[in-house]
Design an enzyme around this catalytic site. Structure first.
Site, PDB file in Angstrom:
ATOM      1  N   ASN A   9      41.167  54.810  50.284  1.00 55.97           N
ATOM      2  CA  ASN A   9      41.267  53.467  50.865  1.00 55.97           C
ATOM      3  C   ASN A   9      42.753  53.127  50.883  1.00 55.97           C
ATOM      4  OD1 ASN A   9      41.244  50.755  51.462  1.00 55.97           O
ATOM      5  ND2 ASN A   9      40.307  50.101  49.524  1.00 55.97           N
ATOM      6  N   LYS A  11      44.309  50.664  52.203  1.00 59.67           N
ATOM      7  CA  LYS A  11      44.640  49.224  52.182  1.00 59.67           C
ATOM      8  C   LYS A  11      45.718  48.930  53.248  1.00 59.67           C
ATOM      9  CE  LYS A  11      43.108  49.169  47.458  1.00 59.67           C
ATOM     10  NZ  LYS A  11      43.124  48.567  46.132  1.00 59.67           N
ATOM     11  N   HIS A  96      34.774  45.116  50.053  1.00 64.22           N
ATOM     12  CA  HIS A  96      35.768  45.442  49.022  1.00 64.22           C
ATOM     13  C   HIS A  96      36.137  44.152  48.279  1.00 64.22           C
ATOM     14  CE1 HIS A  96      39.516  46.596  47.097  1.00 64.22           C
ATOM     15  NE2 HIS A  96      39.075  47.833  47.198  1.00 64.22           N
ATOM     16  N   GLU A  98      38.863  42.973  47.377  1.00 69.23           N
ATOM     17  CA  GLU A  98      40.002  42.229  47.934  1.00 69.23           C
ATOM     18  C   GLU A  98      39.544  41.370  49.114  1.00 69.23           C
ATOM     19  OE1 GLU A  98      42.574  45.634  48.352  1.00 69.23           O
ATOM     20  OE2 GLU A  98      42.678  45.755  46.163  1.00 69.23           O
ATOM     21  N   GLU A 171      33.036  49.296  42.001  1.00 71.48           N
ATOM     22  CA  GLU A 171      34.454  49.160  41.663  1.00 71.48           C
ATOM     23  C   GLU A 171      34.666  47.936  40.777  1.00 71.48           C
ATOM     24  OE1 GLU A 171      37.126  51.179  44.795  1.00 71.48           O
ATOM     25  OE2 GLU A 171      36.657  49.193  45.531  1.00 71.48           O
ATOM     26  N   GLY A 177      43.691  49.229  40.802  1.00 69.65           N
ATOM     27  CA  GLY A 177      45.148  49.147  40.890  1.00 69.65           C
ATOM     28  C   GLY A 177      45.830  48.813  39.569  1.00 69.65           C
ATOM     29  N   SER A 217      41.349  52.947  39.820  1.00 67.48           N
ATOM     30  CA  SER A 217      42.320  53.813  39.139  1.00 67.48           C
ATOM     31  C   SER A 217      41.864  55.264  38.992  1.00 67.48           C
ATOM     32  CB  SER A 217      42.721  53.218  37.782  1.00 67.48           C
ATOM     33  OG  SER A 217      43.296  51.935  37.966  1.00 67.48           O
TER      34      SER A 217
HETATM   35  P1  PGA Z   1      42.864  52.009  43.028  1.00 61.20           P
HETATM   36  O1  PGA Z   1      42.038  51.172  44.157  1.00 61.20           O
HETATM   37  O2  PGA Z   1      42.371  53.432  43.108  1.00 61.20           O
HETATM   38  O3  PGA Z   1      44.289  51.852  43.417  1.00 61.20           O
HETATM   39  O4  PGA Z   1      42.524  51.383  41.723  1.00 61.20           O
HETATM   40  C1  PGA Z   1      40.675  51.420  44.392  1.00 61.20           C
HETATM   41  C2  PGA Z   1      40.180  50.532  45.509  1.00 61.20           C
HETATM   42  O5  PGA Z   1      40.625  49.388  45.623  1.00 61.20           O
HETATM   43  O6  PGA Z   1      39.293  50.951  46.293  1.00 61.20           O
END
Ligand code: PGA
Length: 263
Positions: A9, A11, A96, A98, A171, A177, A217
């Site tokens: 992903n 982003k 997601h 976000e 998630e 992140g 992560s």
């Molecule tokens: P990350 O993000 O691997 O940077 O933690 C995962 C995601 O938001 O799908």
């Protein structure tokens, strides 16, 4: 055996020329992918056409990070599923955290998008769910994700002919992140809760078939531990999917693990 997904992903990263350079660097590092693994990247809308030309003839597929539930009309700023399909995508990420937190998307919005994606038989929907740190501290993780799943799948009919076009991604928001991965046993436990909820909404047979990924992560150093659990069927990867060596190493390790379990 359920299909394994290694899904990047991206982003809000990588414009068209950066997408080209990134994929030119990634492709020679991903020369073989186990037939039971789907490798996907999810660039920004404006880089999808570049992804199509860069990835033609490779084992890497690509998808979108979001979509509209509307086909056309007065919806300023939206992009329809049919428009996305023209770029050659095979998947769309919806729900997601976000999108939920920053753009205030609700379970109802996600349900409407999932219904719209289901009208396109070839597309895979990657439906995200997961709890915040506060929800976890209140001991409400299980009921929270169960509600997200129940509401996202409301009125969606699924059977053995289309279940492979549904992927769920668990998630935990506090692990995204942050470098703080959820313990693999705990991620597996929540994924079992999600699978049980799915079984109550559909059937045990479909629940046994649906791939459920972990995200938060994920990196080359923890992918094996996650994939060795009973119920984690791959990963949705943010940061580590933007580093060609790291992403290729995640794919390599998944290939080797699958080869060793098949042997
Ligand atoms: P990350 O993000 O691997 O940077 O933690 C995962 C995601 O938001 O799908």
């Amino acid at each position: 055996m359920r299909r394994i997904y290694i899904a990047g992903n991206w982003k809000l990263n990588l414009n068209q020329s950066e997408t080209k350079s990134f994929l030119d660097e990634l492709k020679p590092k991903v020369t073989k992918v186990n037939e039971n693994i789907s490798v996907l990247v999810h660039p920004s809308f404006t880089s999808l056409m570049q992804a199509q030309s860069s990835l033609e003839g490779t084992a890497i597929q690509f998808g979108a990070q979001n979509c509209s539930n509307q086909d056309k009309g007065a919806f300023t700023g939206e992009v329809s599923i049919k428009m996305l399909k023209e770029t050659g995508i095979s998947s769309i990420i919806i729900g997601h955290s976000e999108r939920r937190e920053i753009f205030k998307e609700t379970n109802e919005n996600i349900n409407a998008k999932l219904k719209a994606i289901r009208e396109e038989a070839t597309l895979t929907a990657i439906v995200c769910c997961g709890e915040s740190e506060a929800t976890r501290e209140n001991g409400e993780t299980d009921t929270w994700v169960e509600k997200q799943i129940e509401e996202a799948f409301k009125g969606i009919s699924l059977d053995s002919s289309n279940i492979e076009k549904i992927v769920i991604a668990y998630e935990p928001i506090w692990a995204i992140g942050t470098g703080k991965t959820c313990d693999s046993n705990e991620a597996n436990r929540v994924i079992q809760v999600i699978r049980a909820k799915f079984a109550s909404l559909y059937s045990q047979d479909l629940a046994d078939k649906v791939s459920i990924l972990y995200g938060g992560s994920v990196k080359a150093s923890n992918i094996e531990e996650l994939l060795k659990t009973s119920d984690i069927d791959g990963a949705l990867i943010g940061g580590a999917s933007l580093m060609t060596d790291e992403f290729a190493s995640i794919i390599d390790k998944s290939n080797s693990l699958l080869a060793s379990t098949a042997a």
